[in-house]
Design an enzyme around this catalytic site. Structure first.
Site, PDB file in Angstrom:
ATOM      1  N   GLY A 135       1.080  -1.334  -0.067  1.00 30.65           N
ATOM      2  CA  GLY A 135      -0.076  -0.054  -0.073  1.00 30.65           C
ATOM      3  C   GLY A 135       0.832   1.294  -0.044  1.00 30.65           C
ATOM      4  O   GLY A 135       1.073   1.722   1.100  1.00 30.65           O
TER       5      GLY A 135
ATOM      6  N   GLY B 153      -5.811   2.272  -6.122  1.00 29.31           N
ATOM      7  CA  GLY B 153      -6.590   2.771  -4.843  1.00 29.31           C
ATOM      8  C   GLY B 153      -7.497   1.868  -4.350  1.00 29.31           C
ATOM      9  O   GLY B 153      -7.882   0.827  -4.905  1.00 29.31           O
TER      10      GLY B 153
ATOM     11  N   SER C  97      -1.342  -7.710  -4.044  1.00 32.75           N
ATOM     12  CA  SER C  97      -0.842  -8.303  -3.129  1.00 32.75           C
ATOM     13  C   SER C  97      -0.650  -9.894  -3.303  1.00 32.75           C
ATOM     14  O   SER C  97       0.563 -10.599  -3.248  1.00 32.75           O
ATOM     15  CB  SER C  97      -1.278  -8.170  -1.655  1.00 32.75           C
ATOM     16  OG  SER C  97      -0.750  -8.791  -0.574  1.00 32.75           O
TER      17      SER C  97
ATOM     18  N   ASP D 126      -0.288  -2.027   4.943  1.00 31.79           N
ATOM     19  CA  ASP D 126      -1.082  -0.898   4.782  1.00 31.79           C
ATOM     20  C   ASP D 126      -1.956  -0.646   3.505  1.00 31.79           C
ATOM     21  O   ASP D 126      -1.964   0.327   2.899  1.00 31.79           O
ATOM     22  CB  ASP D 126      -0.335   0.663   4.862  1.00 31.79           C
ATOM     23  CG  ASP D 126      -0.809   1.772   5.165  1.00 31.79           C
ATOM     24  OD1 ASP D 126      -2.104   1.659   5.717  1.00 31.79           O
ATOM     25  OD2 ASP D 126      -0.305   2.819   4.860  1.00 31.79           O
TER      26      ASP D 126
ATOM     27  N   HIS E  10      -8.473  -2.208   3.514  1.00 38.77           N
ATOM     28  CA  HIS E  10      -9.036  -2.292   4.500  1.00 38.77           C
ATOM     29  C   HIS E  10     -10.041  -3.117   4.725  1.00 38.77           C
ATOM     30  O   HIS E  10     -10.878  -2.968   5.794  1.00 38.77           O
ATOM     31  CB  HIS E  10      -9.043  -0.918   5.095  1.00 38.77           C
ATOM     32  CG  HIS E  10      -8.058  -0.036   5.344  1.00 38.77           C
ATOM     33  ND1 HIS E  10      -6.731  -0.800   5.178  1.00 38.77           N
ATOM     34  CD2 HIS E  10      -7.680   1.089   6.232  1.00 38.77           C
ATOM     35  CE1 HIS E  10      -5.579   0.135   5.482  1.00 38.77           C
ATOM     36  NE2 HIS E  10      -6.135   1.004   6.021  1.00 38.77           N
TER      37      HIS E  10
ATOM     38  N   HIS F 294      -0.628  -0.714  10.022  1.00 41.42           N
ATOM     39  CA  HIS F 294      -1.265   0.713  10.149  1.00 41.42           C
ATOM     40  C   HIS F 294      -2.897   0.603  10.177  1.00 41.42           C
ATOM     41  O   HIS F 294      -3.651  -0.454   9.717  1.00 41.42           O
ATOM     42  CB  HIS F 294      -0.991   1.440   8.858  1.00 41.42           C
ATOM     43  CG  HIS F 294      -1.004   3.077   8.957  1.00 41.42           C
ATOM     44  ND1 HIS F 294      -1.621   3.756   8.113  1.00 41.42           N
ATOM     45  CD2 HIS F 294      -0.824   3.580  10.038  1.00 41.42           C
ATOM     46  CE1 HIS F 294      -1.383   4.846   8.571  1.00 41.42           C
ATOM     47  NE2 HIS F 294      -1.229   5.118   9.709  1.00 41.42           N
TER      48      HIS F 294
HETATM   49 MG    MG Z   1      -2.953   3.483   6.245  1.00 37.71          MG
END
Ligand code: MG
Length: 210
Positions: A44, A73, A122, A139, A142, A167
Site C-alpha cells: 500500500g 486505489g 498483493s 497498509d 482495509h 497501520h
Molecule cells: Mg493506512
C-alpha cells in the site's frame, strides 16, 4: 513512545498520503534497526509517503525496499468515498492511478536505487515469493478480505527478529474499520509475534526468534 523525526530528503508534507509524522518516524526507527538483515516490503504505497520514511532507512543500510501497490486505489479512495482525490484519476483508464505520483516521490527523494515498485495485487506478488524479509508493513486494502490476504501472504516471510508493522489499528469500532485490528490480533494470537510498540494507529510487532 515518542520518536525523533528523521532527516528526510524531501518535504514530506508535500507528498499526498495518510501517514502521520509520529507514525512515520516510528516506521523509520524500526526499519533502521533491521534493514541490514535483508530487504523489506510495504503493502500500500499510494503516492509514496510511508515509502520515503521506510526507504530512507533501507537506503542508509545499503538494503532494498519493495513497494507493493496495484495503484488503482483502495475502496475508500474510489469516487464518492471520503478519501477520493480527483488529482489521482486517470481518465483514459477510467480508474485511479497513483503510480506516477509514487515515481515522482521516489525520484525527488533519491530512492530510485533503493525502492523497487511492484505494481500488482498483493496475492499475485506473493504467489511464488520465497525471499525472507526484514520488515513487512501492511497498509493496503482495509476490507477484511484484503487485510487477511496481506497478513496470510506476507507475515510468514518476516524473518525471525524481523518486524511486522500494521497501520490503521482502531481497537474501538467507533474510531475506524476493524480489519487491520483483526489481523493484528491474529498476529499476536499466532504466537509468532510480540508487540514492540504502538504509535497512534500503528502497531509494531517483532517475529519471535525460534
Ligand atoms: Mg493506512
Amino acid at each position: 513512545m515518542q520518536f525523533t523525526l528523521p532527516q528526510l530528503p524531501i518535504d514530506i508534507q508535500q507528498v499526498k498520503g495518510f501517514m502521520d509524522a509520529q507514525e512515520g518516524a516510528a516506521l523509520h526507527h524500526y526499519a533502521a534497526q533491521v534493514a541490514e538483515r535483508g530487504p523489506g516490503l510495504e503493502i500500500g504505497s499510494y503516492c509514496g509517503k510511508s515509502t520515503v520514511y521506510l526507504g530512507t532507512a533501507f537506503k542508509a543500510a545499503g538494503s532494498l525496499l519493495f513497494a507493493l501497490d496495484h495503484h488503482r486505489g483502495s475502496e475508500e479512495n474510489q469516487p464518492g468515498w471520503d478519501y477520493h482525490d480527483t488529482d489521482l484519476w486517470d481518465k483514459a483508464a477510467d480508474a485511479m492511478d497513483t503510480l506516477p505520483f509514487l515515481r515522482r516521490t521516489l525520484r525527488a527523494a533519491r530512492l530510485e536505487e533503493t525502492v523497487i515498485p511492484l505494481v500488482t495485487r498483493s496475492t499475485l506478488a506473493a504467489r511464488f515469493w520465497t525471499m525472507p524479509l526484514s520488515f513487512v508493513f501492511i497498509d493496503g486494502g482495509h476490507t477484511f478480505e484484503a487485510a487477511a490476504n496481506d497478513y496470510r501472504c506476507w507475515a510468514p516471510h518476516v524473518q525471525p527478529g524481523g518486524i511486522l508493522a500494521i497501520h490503521d489499528i482502531f481497537p474501538d469500532p467507533a474510531d475506524g474499520g476493524q480489519a487491520p485490528y483483526e489481523i493484528y490480533k491474529l498476529a499476536l494470537a499466532s504466537g509468532l509475534f510480540e508487540e514492540l510498540a504502538t504509535v497512534k494507529t500503528l502497531a509494531v510487532l517483532r517475529r519471535i526468534l525460534v
